[in-house]
Design a protein around this motif. Structure first.
Motif, PDB file in Angstrom:
ATOM      1  N   ILE A  59      45.844  43.635   4.113  1.00 18.36           N
ATOM      2  CA  ILE A  59      45.897  43.474   2.656  1.00 18.36           C
ATOM      3  C   ILE A  59      45.506  44.757   1.926  1.00 18.36           C
ATOM      4  CG2 ILE A  59      44.885  42.240   0.693  1.00 18.36           C
ATOM      5  CD1 ILE A  59      44.963  39.715   2.437  1.00 18.36           C
ATOM      6  N   PRO A  60      44.434  45.458   2.345  1.00 21.77           N
ATOM      7  CA  PRO A  60      44.119  46.714   1.656  1.00 21.77           C
ATOM      8  C   PRO A  60      45.253  47.742   1.737  1.00 21.77           C
ATOM      9  CG  PRO A  60      42.239  45.998   2.935  1.00 21.77           C
ATOM     10  CD  PRO A  60      43.381  45.097   3.304  1.00 21.77           C
ATOM     11  N   LEU A  61      45.968  47.767   2.847  1.00 23.38           N
ATOM     12  CA  LEU A  61      47.098  48.690   2.963  1.00 23.38           C
ATOM     13  C   LEU A  61      48.224  48.317   2.003  1.00 23.38           C
ATOM     14  CD1 LEU A  61      47.267  49.190   6.832  1.00 23.38           C
ATOM     15  CD2 LEU A  61      46.464  50.813   5.107  1.00 23.38           C
ATOM     16  N   PHE A  62      48.497  47.015   1.901  1.00 23.40           N
ATOM     17  CA  PHE A  62      49.539  46.574   0.977  1.00 23.40           C
ATOM     18  C   PHE A  62      49.151  46.879  -0.465  1.00 23.40           C
ATOM     19  CE2 PHE A  62      50.717  43.210   4.288  1.00 23.40           C
ATOM     20  CZ  PHE A  62      51.681  44.036   4.847  1.00 23.40           C
TER      21      PHE A  62
ATOM     22  N   ALA B  55      49.526  50.591  -1.077  1.00 21.49           N
ATOM     23  CA  ALA B  55      50.940  50.938  -1.190  1.00 21.49           C
ATOM     24  C   ALA B  55      51.476  50.558  -2.569  1.00 21.49           C
ATOM     25  CB  ALA B  55      51.742  50.253  -0.088  1.00 21.49           C
ATOM     26  N   ASP B  56      51.034  49.425  -3.090  1.00 22.08           N
ATOM     27  CA  ASP B  56      51.497  49.001  -4.404  1.00 22.08           C
ATOM     28  C   ASP B  56      50.955  49.919  -5.506  1.00 22.08           C
ATOM     29  OD1 ASP B  56      53.288  47.087  -5.460  1.00 22.08           O
ATOM     30  OD2 ASP B  56      51.610  46.059  -6.424  1.00 22.08           O
ATOM     31  N   VAL B  57      49.711  50.315  -5.383  1.00 22.96           N
ATOM     32  CA  VAL B  57      49.137  51.252  -6.359  1.00 22.96           C
ATOM     33  C   VAL B  57      49.894  52.576  -6.309  1.00 22.96           C
ATOM     34  CG1 VAL B  57      47.089  52.635  -6.904  1.00 22.96           C
ATOM     35  CG2 VAL B  57      46.851  50.193  -6.412  1.00 22.96           C
ATOM     36  N   LEU B  58      50.180  53.069  -5.120  1.00 20.36           N
ATOM     37  CA  LEU B  58      50.932  54.315  -4.988  1.00 20.36           C
ATOM     38  C   LEU B  58      52.351  54.164  -5.533  1.00 20.36           C
ATOM     39  CD1 LEU B  58      49.760  55.500  -1.459  1.00 20.36           C
ATOM     40  CD2 LEU B  58      49.192  56.510  -3.683  1.00 20.36           C
TER      41      LEU B  58
END
Length: 86
Positions: free
Chosen positions: A2-5, A8-11
């Motif tokens: 979840i932190p990776l997703f 990725a969304d913030v980026l």
């Protein structure tokens, strides 16, 4: 995961906002990627946008496709037909 997703969304948003100002072509490509991601989340093909899926559904007589295409076509005339190649 979840932190990776979330990262990725913030980026994605940061790059999208940057691209809106400096590269409209890239902004358009990023918007299409988000559209395809949404289609995949709703059990569609990862290579198809929600609009093109709705156009196919409408052409097959599906009620949801007809409704969504009417809404999209009200915003952008002939949107669903134009999106069939996307």
């Amino acid at each position: 995961m979840i932190p990776l997703f979330l990262a990725a969304d913030v980026l994605w948003w940061a790059r999208y906002l940057w691209s809106v100002v400096f590269s409209t072509y890239r902004a358009w490509k990023l918007a299409i990627s988000k559209d395809q991601n949404a289609n995949t989340a709703f059990n569609g093909s990862e290579d198809e946008t929600v609009s093109s899926r709705a156009a196919r559904a409408r052409d097959q007589g599906s009620r949801w496709g007809c409704i969504l295409c009417r809404l999209l076509d009200a915003i952008d005339p002939d949107h669903c037909n134009k999106s069939k190649g996307t």
